[in-house]
Design an enzyme around this catalytic site. Structure first.
Site, mmCIF file in Angstrom:
data_model
loop_
_atom_site.group_PDB
_atom_site.id
_atom_site.type_symbol
_atom_site.label_atom_id
_atom_site.label_comp_id
_atom_site.label_asym_id
_atom_site.label_seq_id
_atom_site.Cartn_x
_atom_site.Cartn_y
_atom_site.Cartn_z
ATOM 1 N N ARG A 26 0.794 -1.220 0.000
ATOM 2 C CA ARG A 26 0.000 0.000 0.000
ATOM 3 C C ARG A 26 0.831 1.277 0.000
ATOM 4 O O ARG A 26 0.617 2.153 -0.822
ATOM 5 C CB ARG A 26 -0.930 0.058 1.226
ATOM 6 C CG ARG A 26 -2.278 -0.508 1.001
ATOM 7 C CD ARG A 26 -2.798 -1.055 2.302
ATOM 8 N NE ARG A 26 -1.890 -2.085 2.770
ATOM 9 C CZ ARG A 26 -1.953 -3.350 2.371
ATOM 10 N NH1 ARG A 26 -2.876 -3.724 1.540
ATOM 11 N NH2 ARG A 26 -1.081 -4.239 2.792
ATOM 12 N N THR A 27 1.741 1.389 0.958
ATOM 13 C CA THR A 27 2.428 2.680 1.097
ATOM 14 C C THR A 27 3.211 2.990 -0.172
ATOM 15 O O THR A 27 3.207 4.115 -0.673
ATOM 16 C CB THR A 27 3.329 2.675 2.340
ATOM 17 O OG1 THR A 27 2.535 2.272 3.455
ATOM 18 C CG2 THR A 27 3.913 4.044 2.616
ATOM 19 N N LYS A 76 26.603 -4.498 -2.767
ATOM 20 C CA LYS A 76 28.062 -4.400 -2.890
ATOM 21 C C LYS A 76 28.705 -3.781 -1.649
ATOM 22 O O LYS A 76 29.915 -3.646 -1.577
ATOM 23 C CB LYS A 76 28.412 -3.546 -4.114
ATOM 24 C CG LYS A 76 27.827 -4.039 -5.416
ATOM 25 C CD LYS A 76 28.200 -3.077 -6.539
ATOM 26 C CE LYS A 76 27.474 -3.440 -7.826
ATOM 27 N NZ LYS A 76 27.689 -2.431 -8.869
ATOM 28 N N ARG A 122 11.375 4.022 3.166
ATOM 29 C CA ARG A 122 11.020 3.060 4.223
ATOM 30 C C ARG A 122 12.269 2.249 4.535
ATOM 31 O O ARG A 122 12.979 1.806 3.626
ATOM 32 C CB ARG A 122 9.894 2.143 3.755
ATOM 33 C CG ARG A 122 9.675 0.959 4.676
ATOM 34 C CD ARG A 122 8.443 0.175 4.321
ATOM 35 N NE ARG A 122 7.245 0.904 4.704
ATOM 36 C CZ ARG A 122 6.020 0.372 4.710
ATOM 37 N NH1 ARG A 122 5.849 -0.876 4.344
ATOM 38 N NH2 ARG A 122 4.974 1.086 5.068
ATOM 39 N N HIS A 140 5.323 5.956 11.493
ATOM 40 C CA HIS A 140 4.778 5.882 10.141
ATOM 41 C C HIS A 140 3.857 7.095 9.985
ATOM 42 O O HIS A 140 2.627 6.970 9.973
ATOM 43 C CB HIS A 140 4.001 4.573 9.983
ATOM 44 C CG HIS A 140 3.716 4.170 8.567
ATOM 45 N ND1 HIS A 140 3.753 5.061 7.519
ATOM 46 C CD2 HIS A 140 3.386 2.961 8.037
ATOM 47 C CE1 HIS A 140 3.444 4.419 6.400
ATOM 48 N NE2 HIS A 140 3.224 3.142 6.688
HETATM 49 C C1 NCD Z 1 1.944 -0.979 8.101
HETATM 50 C C2 NCD Z 1 3.446 -0.778 8.176
HETATM 51 O O1 NCD Z 1 4.176 -1.050 7.224
HETATM 52 O O2 NCD Z 1 3.862 -0.312 9.225
HETATM 53 N N1 NCD Z 1 1.484 -1.156 6.801
HETATM 54 C C3 NCD Z 1 1.244 -0.042 6.030
HETATM 55 O O3 NCD Z 1 2.114 0.761 5.782
HETATM 56 N N2 NCD Z 1 -0.007 0.171 5.612
HETATM 57 C C4 NCD Z 1 1.421 -1.966 9.047
HETATM 58 C C5 NCD Z 1 1.965 -3.361 9.041
HETATM 59 O O4 NCD Z 1 2.838 -3.710 8.251
HETATM 60 O O5 NCD Z 1 1.483 -4.142 9.853
#
Ligand code: NCD
Length: 316
Positions: A63-64, A93, A114, A142
C-alpha cells in the site's frame, strides 16, 4: 522536533507526527478534501510536472509504496522506484546508506523512504538538501499512515477531539499506532483503550511521550472490557519481522481477533473499523462486507489523497 506551521510545508521533510500541530493537520486535510472533490469532477493535476519523487523502500510494502507512487503521478510528478534495494541496489556491494542517499538526492526533488532501522530517515535527511518523507522506519513511526488514519476519522466524525477509540494488536512494534496515538494526543478530550498482550504493550519511550499529551490512555485486559461506545476500532497485525523467536510470534499472532460476534456484542451502529493492513487473520473476513469496515476501501483511498496533498504542499 521542530513543528511545521501550516504555511511552512514547502521543502520540509516529513519525519514524525511530532512535527504536526492541529493547524498543520488541517492544512493537509483541507488540501486532501479538495483533491477528492477535484478527482470526482475529473480534474487532472499538473502541479508537480517536471518533479521527480524517488521511492526507496528497504522493507516490503504494498500500500504505502503504490499509494505514494500513484499520488506522485496523479499530481503530475514522475517517480524513480526502488523496492528491495537490499537485493537490487549497490547495498549488495556494501555501499553505505549515507552514500546511497546522497547519490539519489542528485536525481530527485524528494525521497520517500522506508527502512528497517528506527530513526534512520531522520538521520539521513540531515545529509541532503531535498525533503525526505518517512514511509515507516523500523518499529519507530509511520507519519503518513497516521495522517491518512486521522483524515479518515476526521471525514467520518467531523472532528479529531472528544473521540473514543480502541487500538488493538501489536503496540510495541507497530509503528502506525505510535504515530496515530501521538497524533490524536494533540487534541482535547480523546480517550484510547489499548488491548495488547502483555509482551506487546507500548514501548516505554512512547508511553513517556504520550504522558505529556492531552490524551487519556487506558489498557484493557480482554475483549470483555471493550466499552460499547467507541467511535473507532483500530486493529493491527503482530509484526512478525520484529521477533527473534518464531515460536513466540506464533503464540501471539492471533491474540485478539475481530469476529462478527465480538462486533455484535461490543460494537455500535456509528463506529468505524480500521486497520493499516496487511491483516493476517486478526479481522474475520466476514467483517469486510460491513459498512463500518473502512480498511479495504475508504482508508486506502484516503491514503492516496493525503499523500497527494502532502507532496503538493512539500514540493509545490
Ligand atoms: C503498516 C506498516 O508497514 O507499518 N502497513 C502499512 O504501511 N499500511 C502496518 C503493518 O505492516 O502491519
Amino acid at each position: 522536533m521542530q513543528k511545521i506551521k501550516k504555511d511552512q510545508f514547502s521543502n520540509r521533510s516529513i519525519l514524525s507526527i511530532d512535527q504536526f500541530t492541529p493547524d498543520s493537520f488541517n492544512r493537509v486535510f483541507n488540501e486532501a478534501s479538495a483533491l477528492i472533490n477535484e478527482h470526482e469532477r475529473g480534474v487532472i493535476h499538473h502541479e508537480l510536472n517536471g518533479k521527480i519523487v524517488t521511492l526507496l523502500f528497504y522493507e516490503p510494502s504494498s500500500r504505502t509504496f503504490s499509494s505514494f507512487s500513484s499520488a506522485a503521478k496523479r499530481m503530475g510528478a514522475q517517480t524513480v522506484e526502488y523496492q528491495n534495494p537490499t537485493t537490487t541496489s549497490s547495498y549488495v556491494k556494501g555501499e553505505t546508506m549515507e552514500d546511497t542517499i546522497r547519490v539519489f538526492a542528485n536525481y530527485s526533488d524528494c525521497i520517500v523512504m522506508r527502512h528497517f532501522t528506527t530513526g534512520i530517515v531522520k538521520k539521513l535527511s540531515r545529509m541532503i538538501d531535498i525533503p525526505m518523507i518517512n514511509a515507516g522506519d523500523g518499529s519507530g513511526e509511520h507519519p503518513t499512515q497516521a495522517l491518512l488514519d486521522m483524515f479518515t476519522l476526521h471525514r467520518r466524525f467531523g472532528r479529531l477531539h472528544n473521540l473514543k477509540g480502541l487500538i488493538a494488536g501489536d503496540l510495541l512494534y507497530g509503528r502506525t499506532v505510535h504515530s496515530l496515538i501521538k497524533g490524536l494526543g494533540k487534541y482535547q478530550g480523546n480517550t484510547l483503550y489499548l488491548l495488547a498482550p502483555e509482551r506487546l504493550k507500548l514501548p516505554p519511550y512512547v508511553e513517556k511521550e504520550i504522558k505529556k499529551m492531552k490524551i487519556k490512555i487506558e489498557y484493557i485486559k480482554d475483549e470483555k472490557s471493550i466499552p460499547k461506545d467507541c467511535n473507532f476500532w483500530y486493529w493491527t497485525r503482530v509484526q512478525k519481522e520484529r521477533f527473534s523467536d518464531p515460536e513466540e510470534y506464533e503464540k501471539l499472532k492471533k491474540s485478539f481477533v475481530i469476529t462478527p460476534s465480538l462486533l455484535k456484542q461490543k460494537g455500535n451502529a456509528n463506529m468505524v473499523i480500521m486497520h493499516p493492513l496487511p491483516r493476517i487473520g486478526e479481522i474475520d473476513i466476514k467483517i469486510d462486507k460491513d459498512p463500518r469496515a473502512l480498511y479495504l476501501s475508504t482508508q486506502v483511498k484516503n491514503g492516496m489523497y493525503v499523500r497527494m496533498a502532502l507532496l503538493k504542499l512539500v514540493l509545490g
